[in-house]
Each structure stands twice: as structure tokens, then as C-alpha cells.
Motif scaffolding. Sequence first.
Motif, PDB file in Angstrom:
ATOM      1  N   ILE A 385     -13.933   1.397   4.096  1.00  0.00           N
ATOM      2  CA  ILE A 385     -13.439   1.422   5.476  1.00  0.00           C
ATOM      3  C   ILE A 385     -12.184   0.575   5.596  1.00  0.00           C
ATOM      4  O   ILE A 385     -11.945  -0.351   4.825  1.00  0.00           O
ATOM      5  CB  ILE A 385     -14.486   0.932   6.506  1.00  0.00           C
ATOM      6  N   LEU A 386     -11.396   0.938   6.595  1.00  0.00           N
ATOM      7  CA  LEU A 386     -10.145   0.228   6.857  1.00  0.00           C
ATOM      8  C   LEU A 386     -10.397  -0.882   7.863  1.00  0.00           C
ATOM      9  O   LEU A 386     -11.141  -0.690   8.813  1.00  0.00           O
ATOM     10  CB  LEU A 386      -9.152   1.189   7.487  1.00  0.00           C
ATOM     11  N   PRO A 392      -5.263  -7.477   1.176  1.00  0.00           N
ATOM     12  CA  PRO A 392      -5.838  -6.220   0.685  1.00  0.00           C
ATOM     13  C   PRO A 392      -7.352  -6.231   0.586  1.00  0.00           C
ATOM     14  O   PRO A 392      -7.999  -5.262   0.947  1.00  0.00           O
ATOM     15  CB  PRO A 392      -5.195  -6.054  -0.688  1.00  0.00           C
ATOM     16  N   ALA A 395      -8.526  -5.737   4.028  1.00  0.00           N
ATOM     17  CA  ALA A 395      -8.109  -4.499   4.677  1.00  0.00           C
ATOM     18  C   ALA A 395      -8.999  -3.343   4.260  1.00  0.00           C
ATOM     19  O   ALA A 395      -9.175  -2.382   4.983  1.00  0.00           O
ATOM     20  CB  ALA A 395      -6.661  -4.192   4.335  1.00  0.00           C
ATOM     21  N   SER A 396      -9.540  -3.430   3.071  1.00  0.00           N
ATOM     22  CA  SER A 396     -10.386  -2.364   2.575  1.00  0.00           C
ATOM     23  C   SER A 396     -11.710  -2.952   2.135  1.00  0.00           C
ATOM     24  O   SER A 396     -11.755  -3.704   1.188  1.00  0.00           O
ATOM     25  CB  SER A 396      -9.698  -1.683   1.395  1.00  0.00           C
ATOM     26  N   THR A 397     -12.751  -2.628   2.846  1.00  0.00           N
ATOM     27  CA  THR A 397     -14.055  -3.150   2.462  1.00  0.00           C
ATOM     28  C   THR A 397     -15.034  -1.995   2.341  1.00  0.00           C
ATOM     29  O   THR A 397     -14.741  -0.870   2.720  1.00  0.00           O
ATOM     30  CB  THR A 397     -14.579  -4.152   3.497  1.00  0.00           C
TER      31      THR A 397
END
Lengths: 492, 239
Positions: A385-386, A392, A395-397
Motif C-alpha cells: 500500500i501507498l 521509501p 511510503a510503501s508498506t
Amino acid sequence: MTTSNHQTKDIWLYLHFPLLPLEALLPQLAPEQKQKPIAVIDLQKNTQRVLCCNSQASAWGIEPSLSVSTALALCPELVALPRQIEAEQDCLQQLALLAYRFTPVVILHDACGLWLEIAACHQLFKGYDSLLEKLESQLQQQITAVNGIGPNPLAAQLLCQSDFQVALPSDSEIQHRLATTELSQLTTSRKQQQSFKQLGLRTIGDLLALPRTELSRRFDAQLMASIAQLNSEKPFNAPLFQPANSFRDLIQNPQGIFNKESLLFPMKTLLQRLCNYLMAKQCHCREIEWHFEPLIGESRQMHIQLSGSQNSWSNLLLLSRLQLDQLELPGSIEQIILLTDQFVDMPMGMCNLDLFGDNNSAQQSCELIDSLNARLGIDALSQPILNQDYLPEQASTLATPGKHSSTGINGKSKAPQPLWLLTNPAPVHLRNKKLYWHQPLSIISGPERLCGNWWQSEQQRDYYLACDSNGARYWLFRETSSQRWFVHGLFS
Amino acid sequence: MANTETISNLLTRQDTWRGRSQRRSRPVVSTGYSSLNLLLQGGWPTATVTELLPRQFGIGELSLLLPLLKDHSNNGRLCLWLDPPYQPYAPTLSAAGIALEQLLIVRSKSPREWLWAAEQSIRSGALLLAWARQQAPRYTDLRKLQLAAADSSNAAFLFSTISALSAPSPVALRLELESLQVNKLLLTVRKMRGVAPGAQLQLPLIEPAAEVGAERTHLAQLPTDRHHSYDYDAGRQLS
């Protein structure tokens, strides 16, 4: 006796379950026991008396209100079971749920019966005859039922027959039967029956023929209310049956279940009951919970989360089975409980009428997610997910599927970004002033500075694009504070 | 009578070679790269497993599948990534137009789970991208996946390490991937149903963030086999 104030004439059906005390206990019995003469006993007038018995016991001459000692003298191998009011009530709830699928007006009667108003729904079933036939065939699978039909609840109860009638009697037939019904059925009060006798009244017809004012002088308000009800003058105000807000059902097995295969049968029964409940409430469930309780020791629990929603017992059984394979169970299971209180309204157009199969792929993916969840465990699945973050790794997990809220800072970065991210940045070594991670790297472009986390521990990084001699590209960064290099991602 | 039936059955099979005559068209799905479509006779074959063997990770093996992933996920169909080597980076995927909610990452704990999850995903119509575990899948396992794919008419991709190339594989298409320079892949067909192996293609990749406008096709080397040169000649005329 016509009801002029009503637009359409009500037709009430009374369902009576004469063997309910016995049949509510049957699921707890071992199969070989069911063939024996059985009687349910209850404390009446200070002695244990037979409440009801099965046909094998009747063949021995056992009948209701016989004392236990007499019954045992008649038939030494009689299985005498104490009455369980709770089991009866549970059973009656099940039956009410079944009836609720036919009509919304269902009223529970304490003395093992149900009232149903069927005039409002006969068109749905294309006539009374097919409605009654359907009802009978569904009831037959569960219990012995008899019925009575009348213009009001009380009349329906009084007209209860000794078998299940599948044809609607005509008005005149109902009137005739009601008029010839003995008064002893209307009331149990000794005193009243005495006064009926003194007046020379034998049937309900005799009673109704008398002027009302005369009657009200002789009899109490309760009887007058009954007469008003019989004439359909007074509405029948009893609470309507409503399916409970959460579902909880159990199956007991005093003999114990020793392997997983034989657990599946009671589980199937429970899931079918759940689906009846869901159908009556017109909703789907989002998760279910199983409890397996052994005779000794702690109970085991099993949660099944659904990515979508379900109301099909076969799918739920499949998922339960997958998860059951992973579960360690104690030696023998005595009680299985199924619980759920997570419901959603039935999605529109989910009535198997999906002509073009638009829903199909979405449904298939839901089923896939559910079965993966059940077999591999909930931790095995994730979804990128964003997030609103510049760093970074934030931001992306990864999140559990079905809980996405993708609102990221999108398209801000001009520099190319990688497809793979290393969960933990890998340190890059410096050898002879050259970067080295598995093999020598050379920087193509950069830097792009990313700052984040300034409110706790400030991170300032310069991101570079690097490649190795084979043409693979890497995303490197140098921490400005420590001057150390890390690989953070791979272009792929 | 029975004989002609047998023959016609044989002729309708896809793997019966019938010289230069028209082959029955195989079900394919476009790769998004026109030169690659030509090499693969239309696109990624569906109803089979495609094995991709990159020389190392990071050379663009995933970019090769981005156009397909984009189409697939935007049609509301699930894309399942089984045991990817690293964590997928959401901003880049999202910039490439992939619907993130259709992406599912699955981690298996044992080869049995890996096989089961892969087979389930193929059978339920999801697009599978599976990365081989350290212990390479056995031939029988791959055959199981191949059969599942054939039943379900889906494309499925398996990333194996280059060392797997020495072992036989039941899949219908095996492609070796190698990086020539940054953002340029050299694809070598190692196995393709009905076609002799050895054909190569240099493929400049589309950068996911910035759409590269003109995609140049360059065929490095014509295959030596005669009846395949037909396809490539036609391809050349087209491009």
C-alpha cells in the motif's frame, strides 16, 4: 364472524410439535440408543411422570402422565431422559427461524408451538397448498409437526389436528369445526369448567351462541378476552419473532469425537443452520468462529476471516476444513460451537442470477484469498500500500489484504524509482574508493535528496542510481549524517 | 473410419508439426512489447506456465511483465506474487498504472505450501508470478502446475534461477533473460512449444516511471532454423 375492519382476511397457522421434549434431545443420543423405547420424564404433581415417548415406547403401553415407576415396570429397557427446557427452547428457535423464511409474522408459543400468519405470503408460494406442502416437507426433516388453521391465532390453536393438513379448509368447515370443539380445550380452570357444565354448555358453538352481556356477567375478563379473540375482534398482541442479533449454536456429543473427519459432519450441520439464519436475516457473514470443547482441558478456537462475505455453507465448510487441518485438537471433542456476529447486508444482485458473470472474477479472487488465508495463515498474505510519506520504507508498506487506502504522494519524484525494495537497507562496502555490494557498483545518476522523519530522528539521504558490470541497476543512498552507503532497492 | 478420426485428432493437436502450413492459433495475451509479441508468436502463451530465467535479479525481469500486470489488474483481476525475493515498491508500481488493491503477496513456509498456493491461484483465475524457493521445484511439481494452467487457460509465470536451466522442465516456454546494458534485455528462447530453441531478441524496456515513446526493435540474430525465419521476416516487414 367476518372481519369487516380488515382489508384482507388473516389466515393463521398454528404449528404444534407434540414430541418436542423428546426430539430436542435426540441429537445428543448415540445412534444405537435411538432405536430403543425412550421417554422424557418431568416432575408433575410431586412425582416423576412421563411427558412424552416415542413409538417404540408406546408399543409397550407407555403413555404420557404415567409415573416413572409404572413405566419402568411395563418396559424394563425404557430409556428415561430428564426434560431439558433449554434444549427445547433452542429447538423451537430453530423452527421459528425456519418458519421465518416463509412469513415475517411468526410468534412463539411457550407450549411447544408457533403461530404463523400466512395470508400475506401465499402469493409468493403460488397458493396455500404449495406453501403448506413446502412447509411440511421442510419441517419433516427436523421434527414431528401437526397444525391447525383458523381465522385468528386462538382458533388456529383450538383447531389443531392430530396430523399435518396440507389443504386449506373452507370457511364454513372451519366454523363448523370450531363450533363443535369441546369447551374443555378453551380453558383449564376447574371452576370455569364447572360453571360451563351447570349452564349445559358443551361446545364452543354453544358458548358463542349466548348473548355477550349475559356471559360477561357470569364469567371473568379472561374468558371474555378469549371470546373476543375467537371472533377476531381483538388483535393478537404478542411479540413477533425476530432472528437474534448474533448467531451462536452448538452441537453436543457426549460420546466425544475423536478424529477430524467425523468433526466435519456436525460442523456441516452447524453451518447449514448458520446459512438458514443468514438467509432469514438476508445478510452475509464476514467471519466465523469455531470453538471445540473437549471433555477435559482447554477449548480450541478457530477464527475464519473472510475477505468478502459469504452465505454458502459449502464454501464455509471448505474453508473451515482447510483451517482445521492446521489445528491441533485434543483427544476427544464433546461440544462444537459456532459463533458469528459480523454481518453485512446481502449485496444487491447476489442471488445467483448473475447472467453475464461480471461478478465472477471478483468472487473468485475473494474465494482464493479466503482459502489461502485458511491454509497458510493470516500472516502469509499481504498487499503493498501507498502511504503519505517521503521515506521509501514508509511510503510503501505491506498490509493485510482488503484494508487498502492508497493515497500516496504520487508522481512527485522525477528520478526513476525501483520496483523492489529491500526491507532492511543493506550496507555497501567501500573498497579502494569503489562501492561494492556482491560486485562492484558504479553510479549512473543522482543524487536526489529525501528527508523525512524530522519530528523524531531526522533522516537525510541522498539517493543515487547505480549499476553493476552486468547491467543490473540498484538504488543506493548515502546517509548524510553518517556518510555510510546502503542499497535500498533493485530496479527490475 | 477410426483411422481418419485418429489422424484428425492428431492434426488438431497443437504440438503436431505440419510443415509450413498454417498453425492453429494458440491462445495468447499481448506482452505489451511488439517485438516480443513477434518472437513469441503473438504474446505470452496462456494455458501454460512460462518460466523466466534471469541471470540475476535487478536486470529488468519484472519490467517485462509490467504491461501485462497493468492490463490484468485494471480489469479487476487478482495478481498473486508468490514468494517474491524482495518487497515490491508500491509508488513505482502505482506509477506504472498497476492497481495495487489487486496485488497479493503470498509467503509460503514450505515447498508443499508453495505448490499448493501456486496451484490454487492458477485454478482460480489469478495471474500468478511465482519465484522458485531456494530448493528448486521438482519436475513433478512443475508438471502439476503446468496441468493446472492448461485446465484454467491462464498465463502463469515462474522465475527460476539460471542454474535450473540444466534441468528439464515440463513448461511450454522457457526464456533466459540477460542484461546487455542498462535497460536492455537479451532474451533467449530456451524452450518453446513447436519451435526450435535458440532465437534471441534484444529488448529495450519501458521505464515504469517515464513512458518511453519510441520502442525500437532490433533482432540480433536470425534463427538458423528455416521454417522459423518466415515468422521473423514477416515481423521485420511489419516493424
